[in-house]
Design an enzyme around this catalytic site. Structure first.
Site, PDB file in Angstrom:
ATOM      1  N   GLU A 152     -50.947  10.429  29.271  1.00 37.92           N
ATOM      2  CA  GLU A 152     -50.095   9.625  28.854  1.00 37.92           C
ATOM      3  C   GLU A 152     -48.695  10.091  28.481  1.00 37.92           C
ATOM      4  OE1 GLU A 152     -50.984   7.010  25.267  1.00 37.92           O
ATOM      5  OE2 GLU A 152     -50.410   5.162  26.277  1.00 37.92           O
ATOM      6  N   CYS A 183     -48.137   1.108  25.562  1.00 38.78           N
ATOM      7  CA  CYS A 183     -49.000   1.429  26.002  1.00 38.78           C
ATOM      8  C   CYS A 183     -49.429   1.178  27.984  1.00 38.78           C
ATOM      9  CB  CYS A 183     -50.415   0.667  24.938  1.00 38.78           C
ATOM     10  SG  CYS A 183     -50.218  -1.212  24.918  1.00 38.78           S
ATOM     11  N   GLU A 228     -58.024  -0.321  20.872  1.00 38.82           N
ATOM     12  CA  GLU A 228     -56.698  -0.299  21.958  1.00 38.82           C
ATOM     13  C   GLU A 228     -56.084   0.874  21.909  1.00 38.82           C
ATOM     14  OE1 GLU A 228     -55.639  -3.145  23.862  1.00 38.82           O
ATOM     15  OE2 GLU A 228     -57.401  -4.308  22.288  1.00 38.82           O
ATOM     16  N   LYS A 242     -53.578  -0.519   7.949  1.00 38.75           N
ATOM     17  CA  LYS A 242     -52.351   0.794   7.790  1.00 38.75           C
ATOM     18  C   LYS A 242     -51.525   0.884   9.048  1.00 38.75           C
ATOM     19  CE  LYS A 242     -52.670   4.771   8.916  1.00 38.75           C
ATOM     20  NZ  LYS A 242     -51.901   4.952   9.388  1.00 38.75           N
TER      21      LYS A 242
HETATM   22  P1  NAD Z   1     -52.072   7.478  17.123  1.00 42.50           P
HETATM   23  O1  NAD Z   1     -53.342   7.467  17.155  1.00 42.50           O
HETATM   24  O2  NAD Z   1     -51.593   8.989  16.149  1.00 42.50           O
HETATM   25  O3  NAD Z   1     -51.486   6.916  15.349  1.00 42.50           O
HETATM   26  C1  NAD Z   1     -52.271   5.633  15.515  1.00 42.50           C
HETATM   27  C2  NAD Z   1     -53.069   5.162  14.250  1.00 42.50           C
HETATM   28  O4  NAD Z   1     -53.836   6.368  13.789  1.00 42.50           O
HETATM   29  C3  NAD Z   1     -51.310   5.705  13.259  1.00 42.50           C
HETATM   30  O5  NAD Z   1     -51.668   4.621  11.878  1.00 42.50           O
HETATM   31  C4  NAD Z   1     -52.292   6.797  12.682  1.00 42.50           C
HETATM   32  O6  NAD Z   1     -51.567   7.098  10.644  1.00 42.50           O
HETATM   33  C5  NAD Z   1     -53.516   6.734  12.415  1.00 42.50           C
HETATM   34  N1  NAD Z   1     -54.458   7.818  12.569  1.00 42.50           N
HETATM   35  C6  NAD Z   1     -54.233   8.991  13.704  1.00 42.50           C
HETATM   36  N2  NAD Z   1     -54.954   9.501  13.165  1.00 42.50           N
HETATM   37  C7  NAD Z   1     -55.950   8.298  12.552  1.00 42.50           C
HETATM   38  C8  NAD Z   1     -57.242   8.993  12.133  1.00 42.50           C
HETATM   39  N3  NAD Z   1     -58.143  10.310  12.073  1.00 42.50           N
HETATM   40  N4  NAD Z   1     -58.288   8.244  11.649  1.00 42.50           N
HETATM   41  C9  NAD Z   1     -58.308   6.942  11.073  1.00 42.50           C
HETATM   42  N5  NAD Z   1     -56.462   6.900  11.895  1.00 42.50           N
HETATM   43  C10 NAD Z   1     -55.784   7.794  12.335  1.00 42.50           C
HETATM   44  O7  NAD Z   1     -51.308   7.167  17.530  1.00 42.50           O
HETATM   45  P2  NAD Z   1     -49.602   6.414  17.824  1.00 42.50           P
HETATM   46  O8  NAD Z   1     -48.870   7.921  17.862  1.00 42.50           O
HETATM   47  O9  NAD Z   1     -49.454   6.204  16.491  1.00 42.50           O
HETATM   48  O10 NAD Z   1     -49.470   5.518  18.617  1.00 42.50           O
HETATM   49  C11 NAD Z   1     -48.924   5.791  20.643  1.00 42.50           C
HETATM   50  C12 NAD Z   1     -50.840   5.415  21.077  1.00 42.50           C
HETATM   51  O11 NAD Z   1     -51.270   4.265  20.705  1.00 42.50           O
HETATM   52  C13 NAD Z   1     -50.392   5.698  22.280  1.00 42.50           C
HETATM   53  O12 NAD Z   1     -51.677   6.181  22.962  1.00 42.50           O
HETATM   54  C14 NAD Z   1     -50.413   4.224  23.271  1.00 42.50           C
HETATM   55  O13 NAD Z   1     -50.969   4.198  24.260  1.00 42.50           O
HETATM   56  C15 NAD Z   1     -51.281   3.579  21.936  1.00 42.50           C
HETATM   57  N6  NAD Z   1     -51.171   1.857  22.195  1.00 42.50           N
HETATM   58  C16 NAD Z   1     -51.875   1.929  22.737  1.00 42.50           C
HETATM   59  C17 NAD Z   1     -52.009   0.176  22.390  1.00 42.50           C
HETATM   60  C18 NAD Z   1     -53.297  -0.815  22.867  1.00 42.50           C
HETATM   61  O14 NAD Z   1     -52.992  -1.812  23.241  1.00 42.50           O
HETATM   62  N7  NAD Z   1     -53.656  -0.456  23.343  1.00 42.50           N
HETATM   63  C19 NAD Z   1     -50.372  -0.099  22.298  1.00 42.50           C
HETATM   64  C20 NAD Z   1     -50.057   0.074  21.601  1.00 42.50           C
HETATM   65  C21 NAD Z   1     -49.900   1.583  21.592  1.00 42.50           C
END
Ligand code: NAD
Length: 487
Positions: free
Chosen positions: A379, A282, A248, A173
């Site tokens: 962040e 990230c 991550e 997903k």
């Molecule tokens: P997010 O947590 O809102 O969403 C990420 C994914 O999770 C999306 O596909 C979303 O639909 C899904 N999701 C949301 N709530 C969920 C739940 N309760 N259960 C299951 N899935 C759920 O994050 P975002 O805004 O899309 O991305 C930004 C974040 O991602 C930032 O905090 C960034 O640092 C992090 N990030 C981390 C890495 C890493 O390698 N550590 C890499 C890229 C981004």
């Protein structure tokens, strides 16, 4: 787009029965495509298909088939790299030069895990008691792979490639706002011969689609990349049944510029670290820690360079900096700029919207900040950087370690030994010395502290999708000679 059906379940393209979502090109704010997302029932079905495929196909045990599928997919992805990169740029706004890197890195990731799997050898030893011990690695089972919007294809591949190479079946997903390259890549996997049910594509938002993929009892492992708060919820959900989970999460990574660093070069690397992909990375170096003796000169260089960044159409080769991902995210960035000013920080540059169309904002540099400010601790995930000064090495290390995150860091210095000494005291999963940002498929990636659990990439990334089994054996059953009774 080729597909008018947007879910791939059990080897079939299927119409989504959930929400209808318009996907926006952030560079123009026009509709790129309209997606029919999965219903909760369809997400549950995807898990069932993956569970059936794990039990009923030879995917888990046929390593040769897996290697062939992954290598074919890598080749097809490379052949269509220009088209896929263009789709990624249209959906995310990332400059096309960056999107091209993502696509080739994705293909390299598929090949790396296919090769790693083909070389995998199990540990075996004859023990003193005459038995033989063997350690085998087995796939975990059904894996839900959930990723965010900033590197939609690449971050997906960091999970899909090792999960499939290890013999798991998968429900993938992507973020609901960046599904476009996932559709294209699913077509590629289909052409590469992935058996029905082994790879399932489910589109939809976190609640309820992501949640369903996390909470289902049939799911054995969740691999999640995204925000720390979402990660916390997922971790809690998985803890209930001891479901395998890797996370991550977010970061607030420091880039330390030592007094002996070449100032012009350091400013260039700082811009790359902070504003690559509009700072929506990230590991972005969102906190610059600069030695006080070079602070003025460094700031002057940084400002001159940042003013010369080419902001605009991300499809143009020469563009350095595109739009941010969404209107909602742009507002979040602007809110943080207001918070920073209200906290007393000085905005040296940026924060202006650019043009009348497209989600463009100039990169932001804050000085006069202290460690307790929200703009230093939280962040923002956009093009906002704070600058702090330090005097001693110890001070730099304390500032660097002074947040709840621990994803990455950088040290710029003419003295590599000194930089290494500092790196060894920073609590972060990746540290670049006189470099920044590049992930290497052979080397692990992940966070200390609240930046995550587990590692992706490298052999560790494959290990995260396998269970370890110890088999101890003797050829024949022999008397035990432990009890006083006689056989
Ligand atoms: P997010 O947590 O809102 O969403 C990420 C994914 O999770 C999306 O596909 C979303 O639909 C899904 N999701 C949301 N709530 C969920 C739940 N309760 N259960 C299951 N899935 C759920 O994050 P975002 O805004 O899309 O991305 C930004 C974040 O991602 C930032 O905090 C960034 O640092 C992090 N990030 C981390 C890495 C890493 O390698 N550590 C890499 C890229 C981004």
């Amino acid at each position: 787009m080729h597909q008018d059906k947007h879910l791939y379940l059990n080897g079939q393209w299927v119409n989504g029965e959930g929400l209808t979502r318009q996907i926006i090109n952030p560079a123009t704010e026009e509709i790129l495509t309209t997606i029919k997302e999965a219903s909760k029932e369809q997400a549950e079905d995807a898990v069932t298909y993956a569970a059936q495929a794990f039990q009923q196909t030879d995917w888990a045990v046929n390593k040769e088939k897996r290697i062939k599928v992954l290598k074919t997919a890598a080749g097809l992805l490379e052949e269509s790299a220009d088209e896929v990169a263009r789709l990624e740029t249209l959906n995310t706004g990332k400059p096309i030069r960056e999107a091209i890197l993502d696509i080739y890195d994705s293909a390299a990731c598929l090949r790396y895990y296919a090769d790693l799997m083909s070389q995998a050898e199990f540990w075996k030893k004859e023990m003193e008691d005459g038995t033989v011990s063997e350690v085998r690695k087995e796939p975990i089972g059904v894996c839900s792979l959930i990723v965010p919007w900033n590197f939609p294809l690449l971050l997906g591949m960091w999970k899909i490639a090792p999960a499939l190479a290890a013999g798991n079946t998968v429900i993938y997903k992507p973020s609901e706002i960046t599904p476009v390259t996932a559709l294209k890549f699913t077509e590629i996997l289909e052409k590469s011969g992935v058996p029905a049910g082994v790879f399932n594509l489910v589109l939809g938002e976190g609640d309820p689609i992501g949640q369903t993929l996390v909470s289902s009892e049939k799911v054995d492992k969740v691999s999640f990349t995204g925000g720390s708060e979402t990660g916390r919820k997922i971790n809690q959900e998985c803890a209930g049944s001891f479901k395998r989970v890797s996370l991550e999460l977010g970061g607030k990574s420091p880039l330390i510029v030592l007094e002996d660093a070449d100032i012009k070069l350091a400013a260039e690397w700082a811009i790359f670290g902070s504003f690559f992909n509009q700072g929506e990375v990230c590991v972005a170096s969102s906190r610059l820690l600069v030695h006080e003796n070079i602070y003025e000169e460094f700031i002057a260089e940084l400002l001159e360079k940042v003013k010369n960044l080419k902001i605009g159409d991300p499809l143009k080769e020469e563009t350095d900096f595109g739009p941010v991902i969404s209107e909602q995210h742009l507002r979040k960035i602007e809110d943080y700029i207001k918070i920073g000013k209200a906290e007393g920080a000085e905005c040296l540059y940026g924060g202006e919207r650019v043009g009348s169309k497209g989600l463009y904002i100039t990169p932001v540099i804050f000085s006069n900040v202290n460690q307790n400010m929200r703009i230093v601790q939280e962040e923002i995930f956009g093009p906002v950087v704070t600058i702090q000064t330090f005097n001693t090495e110890q001070e730099a290390i304390e500032l660097a370690n002074g947040t709840r995150f621990g994803l990455a860091a950088g040290v710029l210095s003419a003295d590599a030994e000194k930089a290494d000494r500092i790196a060894s005291q920073i609590k972060a999963g990746t540290i670049w010395i006189n470099s920044y940002h590049t992930p290497y498929v052979e080397a692990p990636w992940g966070g200390y502290k609240q930046s995550g659990i587990g590692r992706e990439l490298g052999p560790q990334g494959l290990d995260g999708f396998m269970e370890t089994k110890h088999i101890n054996k003797k050829e024949h059953l022999e008397p035990l000679n432990w009890y006083t009774f006689k056989n």
